[in-house]
Write an enzyme that holds these catalytic residues in place. Structure first.
Site, PDB file in Angstrom:
ATOM      1  N   GLN A   9       8.518  60.103  14.653  1.00  0.00           N
ATOM      2  CA  GLN A   9       8.588  59.631  13.265  1.00  0.00           C
ATOM      3  C   GLN A   9       7.407  60.139  12.450  1.00  0.00           C
ATOM      4  O   GLN A   9       6.274  60.141  12.922  1.00  0.00           O
ATOM      5  CB  GLN A   9       8.615  58.102  13.242  1.00  0.00           C
ATOM      6  N   SER A  87       6.047  59.636  20.864  1.00  0.00           N
ATOM      7  CA  SER A  87       6.826  58.434  20.585  1.00  0.00           C
ATOM      8  C   SER A  87       8.324  58.723  20.701  1.00  0.00           C
ATOM      9  O   SER A  87       8.812  59.035  21.787  1.00  0.00           O
ATOM     10  CB  SER A  87       6.441  57.867  19.212  1.00  0.00           C
ATOM     11  N   LEU A  88       9.072  58.685  19.601  1.00  0.00           N
ATOM     12  CA  LEU A  88      10.503  58.997  19.648  1.00  0.00           C
ATOM     13  C   LEU A  88      10.764  60.349  20.333  1.00  0.00           C
ATOM     14  O   LEU A  88      11.746  60.503  21.068  1.00  0.00           O
ATOM     15  CB  LEU A  88      11.040  58.993  18.207  1.00  0.00           C
ATOM     16  N   ARG A 112      16.924  51.603  19.985  1.00  0.00           N
ATOM     17  CA  ARG A 112      15.462  51.517  19.819  1.00  0.00           C
ATOM     18  C   ARG A 112      15.106  51.428  18.332  1.00  0.00           C
ATOM     19  O   ARG A 112      14.307  50.592  17.910  1.00  0.00           O
ATOM     20  CB  ARG A 112      14.820  52.753  20.451  1.00  0.00           C
ATOM     21  N   HIS A 193       4.060  50.407  18.295  1.00  0.00           N
ATOM     22  CA  HIS A 193       3.112  50.592  19.402  1.00  0.00           C
ATOM     23  C   HIS A 193       1.990  49.557  19.371  1.00  0.00           C
ATOM     24  O   HIS A 193       0.810  49.883  19.491  1.00  0.00           O
ATOM     25  CB  HIS A 193       2.552  52.021  19.397  1.00  0.00           C
ATOM     26  N   GLN A 241       6.754  51.856  26.415  1.00  0.00           N
ATOM     27  CA  GLN A 241       6.327  52.761  25.337  1.00  0.00           C
ATOM     28  C   GLN A 241       6.422  52.092  23.961  1.00  0.00           C
ATOM     29  O   GLN A 241       5.671  52.434  23.051  1.00  0.00           O
ATOM     30  CB  GLN A 241       7.195  54.028  25.384  1.00  0.00           C
TER      31      GLN A 241
END
Length: 288
Positions: A9, A87-88, A112, A193, A241
């Site tokens: 992102q 991340s993603l 998610r 996060h 995560q």
């Protein structure tokens, strides 16, 4: 050796993937079927500015990253030695390593994105000029106990995450620190996060139980541990995560420690390429 890195992102932009959707018609149609809307229209036209809303951003980036990877493999015919994602983007690394197929990855990412978008009133900000230790110390000294370190993007680029008002309060504190070159609030709706994602993590953990993952064909470096995934830990690592920090600097240092390593960003933009350049400049490879 070469590592492919996949962005997360923040790398989305209108027009991304425009040259890929018609080339991969079957996968694009499959994505539309799973999502219930046109992925091409979302990425190319960005109706209602949906591309910047988490529940749309994540599937859109996953699809564009995945198609970019498939095109790359068609052209080069050689697979990378390692893969990782921010991340993603870690889902695309796992897709590249054949942990799951395109369809399964998209189902995971859609869920998610939905869960993460439901956590409201959060904020994130990048602190430039301080190390992770210095940011942690500043948070402690100023009693900002409700803020977590979300991403260690480069040795002196640390992202913090928390409730929106707490991030706003932190701005003046960090801006008063001499070494801070910039305090940049990020355009996100949630405290990703961080501890504020605990419920999203638990729900995602449940969701993952019905999926089966295949053994990895390429080593995938995880955000949580900055070390390769094990086949047994895919589910727990993916759920962890969501509320753990992204150890991007350490992941790249680990890969640098493997020897002569090149990095290539697969997907829209050059955010990770810029971060890797800074990591190489400011940090040593991990000892082998």
């Amino acid at each position: 050796m070469i590592t492919y890195v996949f962005p997360g992102q923040g790398s989305q932009k209108q027009g991304m993937g425009s040259e890929l959707f018609d080339e991969f018609k079957e996968l694009t149609a499959l994505a539309d079927e799973i999502l219930g809307y046109s992925i091409k229209r979302l990425c190319v036209e960005n109706p209602y500015s949906n591309l910047n809303k988490t529940q749309f951003t994540q599937p859109a980036l996953y699809v564009v990253n995945a198609l970019s990877y498939l095109k790359k493999i068609q052209e080069s015919a050689a697979k990378p030695d390692f893969v990782t994602g921010h991340s993603l983007g870690e889902y695309n690394a796992l897709f590249a390593a054949e942990a799951f197929d395109f369809e399964t990855g998209l189902q995971l990412v859609r869920k998610r994105g939905e869960l993460m978008s439901m956590v409201r009133n959060g904020g994130m900000a990048a602190v430039m000029g301080l190390s992770e230790e210095q940011v942690a110390e500043a948070l402690k000294e100023n009693h900002l106990h409700t803020i977590d370190i979300a991403n260690v993007n480069a040795p002196y680029q640390i992202v913090i995450s928390g409730q929106k008002e707490d991030i706003e309060k932190a701005a003046s504190i960090f801006e008063d620190i001499t070494e801070v070159t910039m305090f940049l609030p990020l355009n996100v709706s949630g405290a990703f996060h961080s501890r504020y994602m605990n419920q999203a993590k638990q729900e995602f953990e449940q969701f993952l139980q019905s999926f089966h993952f295949s053994p990895l064909s390429i080593p995938v470096i995880s955000n949580v541990f900055a070390r390769p995934y094990t086949n047994e830990s895919i589910k727990t690592t993916l759920s962890d995560q969501i509320n753990q920090s992204v150890k991007w600097t350490e992941s790249i240092r680990f890969l640098m420690g493997k020897g002569q390593m090149e990095f290539e960003e697969i997907g829209p933009g050059h955010v990770l390429t810029g971060l890797i350049h800074r990591i190489k400049k400011d940090a040593e490879p991990m000892p082998r």
